[in-house]
Design an enzyme around this catalytic site. Structure first.
Site, short mmCIF file in Angstrom:
data_model
loop_
_atom_site.label_atom_id
_atom_site.label_comp_id
_atom_site.label_asym_id
_atom_site.label_seq_id
_atom_site.Cartn_x
_atom_site.Cartn_y
_atom_site.Cartn_z
CB SER A 178 -2.95 13.38 -4.32
OG SER A 178 -3.78 12.30 -4.04
CG ASP A 238 1.03 6.53 -3.26
OD1 ASP A 238 0.24 6.08 -2.42
OD2 ASP A 238 0.69 7.35 -4.14
CB CYS A 252 -1.46 8.24 -7.01
SG CYS A 252 -3.05 8.95 -6.55
CG HIS A 304 0.04 9.98 -1.68
ND1 HIS A 304 -0.37 9.42 -2.87
CD2 HIS A 304 -0.77 11.05 -1.48
CE1 HIS A 304 -1.39 10.12 -3.37
NE2 HIS A 304 -1.63 11.12 -2.55
#
Ligand code: NAG
Ligand code: NAG
Ligand code: NAG
Ligand code: NAG
Ligand code: NAG
Ligand code: NAG
Ligand code: NAG
Ligand code: NAG
Ligand code: NAG
Ligand code: NAG
Ligand code: NAG
Ligand code: NAG
Length: 602
Positions: A225, A426, A429, A483
Site C-alpha cells: 500500500s 482492490d 491501489c 488489497h
C-alpha cells in the site's frame, strides 16, 4: 445504542478490574543492548504461544531508541524451516501513512492469526517459514511505537484522543476508551516519506547490532500500500547510507524488494479509479455507475482545475498547501465517489461495507495486559495513527510523486530485484494503475517485443495469477484477492516470496533469474473472473473467508469452526479502523479534524 445488558456487563467489568487496570504498566525486565550506529535496543524474548506456537522457534520484541522521545517497536521471528543463522532477514512494514505493521503480522503473513476466541493460532503460510522476519511499527507513534506515553481516552464520537491528568479513567469515558497512548507532537514523528527514512534505518542498525546472528546475510524488504511510497525511497536511503560508510554503522545488503498493492504515483493512480470502475473496467464484470456518475468522475478528474491539473501543480511547484489541497480534492471528488455511491469496500470490490475480512480480533489481543507484558509494550495498541496521518497530510505526501519510479530504476541498477504484486479486486491501489506504473519503470527488456504475461504455477496446481517479468523486475497480478494479498491468497504469496529470496523466476520457481530472463506472452493480462464471487448482500460478520472457493463461508460450516466469540463490544464496531488516510476519513474525520489531537494536547 447500548442495551441494558451490555451496560450491566460494563459496570461489572469496571468493578472487577478497577480503573487503573486500563493503563499500560511500563514493561519490566527488558534487556538493553547497544546496536550499530550507537542505537540502543531494549527487548525481551517472547514466550511460545504469544504468536509463534513452536517453543523451538525464537521470537523477540522491543524498541529501538532512535531519538530522545522516539521509540520504534519491532517484533522478530526466527525462520522456521531454515537454519536462522543462515536464513536471510526479511523486513515487513505496512503503509498508511500511520498503519501498524501488526496488520501484516496478524492478518496477513506472520506466524499466527488471532481467532474469534482471542487466541493466537498457527498460520501455516507464515513468511517466516522461509526467512527470518522482522516487523517494524513506523514512524514513531504508529502501533506500539511511542513518543512519550500519556494517559488518554479515545472519544468515540469524534475519534479524537483526549489526554487525562493521571492514570484514572473518568466515569464518563466507557472503560475500553481509556489507555496509555503516544503523546502527539508532530516533531516527534515524521510528516513525509523522506523524513521517515532515517529512523527506519536507525531501527535496523539497532536490531542488526543487537542480533548479528540474524543479520549476516541478504536483506529483503517487503511492504504494502503506502509502501509504494516507502519502499523505493527508504531503500534508496539505505543505499546512500551504505555508500557513505557511516562510522559504526552496518551495511544493509539489500537484495530484493516486494510491494503489494502499492501507492506509487498519484497522477497515474488517481486516473486508475476511473479505469477500474468505468473504462476499460475491472475483471469482475462489475460496472456499477450510471452515466451521470461516470460523467461526474470523468469531469472531477479531467475538468479544468480538477484532480489531474491540481496534482500536476502539486508536483511542479512542490508546495505543501497545494499538494494537501490537491490530495483532498482527488480523494473527495474522485476516489470517494465509489464509497458514496456503492458502499463497497475500497480494498476489495467483491464486498459491501462493512466487510468482515480480514477479522480484527488481533486488535483486542494486543490490548490485553498478558500480551503487552509478553512483548514489552509501553503503550496501548492502535491500528492506525490519526496523528501520523495528519502529519503527512500537512505536506500532501500522498499526492507527491517523490521519484518513486526513478528510485525503483536506481534499485534495479544496483541489482536489487523488485516485485510489484497486486490483488486484482482492490480498488484503492488497483492493478490497472499498477500496470501503468510498471510501464513507467521501463526496466530493461520489460517493453521489448515478446515480453509478456504467463501464468504462475504453484504447488497446489491452481492458477492464482499471472506475471510479466524481465530480469529482476516483475509485475504480478493475483486473482481473487483484495488489497491484503497474503490474507486472500496465502499460498501464492509465500511461494512468491520464496522465489524472490532464491532469485528464481516468479512464474515457476524453477529457473534462476539472470538479467536476460524474460516471460514470453501477451502484453496484457486478459483473464476475467466475472461476478461469481462478487457479493450483493452485506456479508455476515461471523463469516470466514474460504481460500479454496474464494467465497465467504458460514463460520459454522467451516472445517475448523471458530467457537462463539467472547470478545468485547470493540469487535462489533461497524468499520475496521483506518489502515490508510482514506479509511481514517471514513471514520468521520476531515483532515483538519484529524489534526485535533494536537489541539487537544495543547
Ligand atoms: C489498554 O491496555 C490495557 C491492558 O494493559 C487494557 O486493559 C485496556 O483495555 C487497553 N485500552 C484500550 C483502549 O484498548
Ligand atoms: C527476567 O528475565 C530473566 C531472563 O530472561 C528471567 O530469568 C527472569 O525470570 C525474568 N524476571 C521476570 C520478573 O520476569
Ligand atoms: C557513535 O558514537 C561515537 C562515540 O561517541 C561517535 O564517534 C560516532 O560518530 C557515533 N556514530 C554514529 C553513527 O552516530
Ligand atoms: C510452514 O512451516 C510449518 C512448520 O514447519 C509447517 O507445518 C507448514 O506446513 C509449512 N507451511 C507450508 C505452506 O509449507
Ligand atoms: C486524577 O485526576 C482527576 C481529575 O481529572 C482527579 O479528580 C483525581 O483525584 C486524580 N486522581 C489521582 C489518583 O490523583
Ligand atoms: C513538541 O516538541 C518540540 C520539540 O521537542 C517542542 O519544542 C514543542 O514545544 C512541543 N510541542 C508541544 C505542543 O508540546
Ligand atoms: C486508463 O485507460 C486508458 C485507456 O484505455 C489508458 O490509456 C491509460 O493508460 C489507463 N490509465 C490507467 C492509470 O489505468
Ligand atoms: C525505455 O528504455 C529504453 C532503453 O532501455 C529507451 O530506449 C526508451 O526510450 C525508454 N522508454 C521510455 C518511455 O522511457
Ligand atoms: C518445477 O520443478 C518441480 C520439481 O522438479 C516440478 O515438479 C514442477 O512441475 C516444475 N514446475 C514447472 C511449472 O515447471
Ligand atoms: C453477473 O454476470 C452475469 C453475466 O456474466 C449477468 O448475467 C448477471 O446479471 C450478473 N449479476 C449481477 C448481480 O450483476
Ligand atoms: C450459519 O448457519 C447456521 C446453521 O445453518 C444458521 O443458523 C445461521 O443463521 C447461519 N449464519 C449466517 C451468518 O449465515
Ligand atoms: C473451503 O471450501 C472447500 C470446497 O467447498 C472445502 O472443501 C473446504 O473444507 C473449505 N474450507 C474450510 C476452511 O472450511
Amino acid at each position: 445504542m447500548i442495551s441494558m445488558l451490555s451496560t450491566t456487563v460494563l459496570l461489572l467489568a469496571c468493578a472487577g478490574h478497577g480503573v487503573l487496570g486500563q493503563f499500560v504498566a511500563p514493561p519490566t525486565n527488558l534487556t538493553s543492548k547497544q546496536g550499530y550506529a550507537n542505537i540502543t535496543v531494549r527487548y525481551k524474548p517472547v514466550p511460545a504461544g504469544i504468536c509463534e506456537q513452536d517453543p523451538d522457534v525464537k521470537s523477540f520484541s522491543g524498541y529501538a531508541d532512535v531519538a530522545p522521545d522516539q521509540h520504534i517497536f519491532w517484533w522478530f521471528f526466527e525462520a522456521r524451516n531454515v537454519d536462522p543463522s543462515e536464513a536471510p532477514l526479511t523486513i515487513w512494514i505496512n503503509g498508511g501513512p500511520g498503519s501498524s505493521s501488526m496488520i501484516g503480522l496478524f492478518q496477513e503473513l506472520g506466524p499466527c492469526r488471532v481467532n474469534a476466541d482471542g487466541e493466537a493460532v498457527d498460520n501455516p503460510y507464515s513468511w517466516s517459514n522461509v526467512t527470518n522476519l522482522l516487523f517494524i511499527d513506523q514512524p514513531t507513534e504508529v502501533g506500539h511505537s511511542y513518543s512519550i506515553p500519556v494517559p488518554a481516552y479515545l472519544d468515540p464520537t469524534s475519534q479524537l484522543l483526549v489526554q487525562l491528568p493521571n492514570n484514572s479513567c473518568p466515569d464518563y469515558a466507557s472503560d475500553w476508551d481509556c489507555g496509555t497512548y503516544s503523546y502527539f507532537n508532530e516533531s516527534l514523528t515524521a510528516n513525509s516519506t523522506p523524513a521517515a527514512a532515517p529512523n527506519l534505518w536507525k531501527t535496523l542498525q539497532g536490531f542488526m547490532g543487537a542480533f548479528p546472528q540474524y543479520s549476516r546475510h541478504d536483506v529483503f524488504f517487503t511492504t504494502e500500500s503506502y509502501g509504494g511510497h516507502y519502499l523505493p525511497l527508504f531503500s534508496k536511503y539505505f543505499l546512500q547510507q551504505n555508500a557513505k560508510g557511516v562510522k559504526g554503522a552496518h551495511n544493509i545488503s539489500l537484495v530484493g524488494g516486494m510491494i503489494g498493492n502499492g501507492w506509487y504515483d498519484p497522477l497515474i493512480q488517481y486516473q486508475a479509479y476511473y479505469n477500474f470502475t468505468v473504462y476499460p473496467g475491472n475483471t469482475y464484470g462489475y460496472s456499477p455507475f450510471n452515466q451521470s456518475v461516470k460523467d461526474q468522475m470523468y469531469n472531477n478528474l479531467y475538468g479544468a482545475g480538477n484532480c489531474y491539473d491540481q496534482t500536476v501543480d502539486c508536483n511542479v511547484g512542490k508546495i505543501d498547501e497545494i499538494c494537501t489541497a490537491a490530495d483532498n480534492f482527488c480523494y473527495q471528488q474522485v476516489e470517494n465517489l465509489y464509497d458514496i455511491y456503492l458502499e463497497r469496500d475500497e480494498y476489495d470490490v467483491r464486498y459491501l461495507m462493512p466487510n468482515p475480512f480480514p477479522p480484527s480480533s488481533y486488535v483486542d489481543y494486543l490490548n490485553t495486559e498478558r500480551v503487552q507484558r509478553a512483548i514489552g509494550a509501553y503503550v496501548n495498541y492502535t491500528e492506525a495513527s490519526a496523528a501520523v496521518s495528519a502529519a503527512f497530510t500537512t505536506t500532501g505526501d500522498d499526492d507527491r510523486e517523490l521519484g518513486t519510479v526513478e528510485a525503483i530504476r536506481d534499485l534495479l541498477a544496483h541489482n536489487v530485484s523488485i516485485t510489484m504484486y497486486f490483488g486484482d479486486a482492490d480498488y484503492n491501489c488497483n492493478w490497472l494503475g499498477g500496470q501503468v506504473v510498471a510501464d513507467h519503470v521501463n526496466a530493461t527488456g520489460y517493453a521489448a517485443a515478446g515480453t509478456g504475461f504467463v501464468n504462475i504455477s504453484t504447488s497446489d496446481h491452481v492458477v492464482h495469477g499471472q506475471v510479466r517479468q524481465a530480469g529482476h523486475f516483475a509485475f504480478v497480478r493475483i486473482y481473487q484477492s483484495g488489497h491484503l494479498v497474503p490474507f486472500y491468497q496465502p499460498l501464492v504469496a509465500l511461494e512468491m516470496l520464496d522465489r524472490v529470496i532464491h532469485a528464481r523466476d516468479i512464474a515457476t520457481g524453477n529457473t534462476t533469474v539472470t538479467p536476460a530472463y524474460r516471460t514470453k506472452g501477451p502484453k496484457l493480462s486478459s483473464f476475467h473472473e466475472g461476478n461469481a464471487t462478487v457479493q450483493f448482500d452485506v456479508t455476515p460478520p461471523d463469516s470466514v473467508y474460504n481460500t479454496t472457493t474464494n467465497l465467504p463461508q458460514n463460520a459454522t460450516d467451516a472445517s475448523q469452526p471458530p467457537s462463539s466469540s467472547k470478545l468485547s463490544k470493540k469487535s462489533a464496531r461497524p468499520y475496521r479502523p483506518a489502515r490508510s488516510r482514506k479509511r481514517a476519513l471514513m471514520l468521520g474525520q476531515s483532515p483538519s479534524q484529524a489534526q485535533g489531537p494536537l489541539g487537544r494536547w495543547m
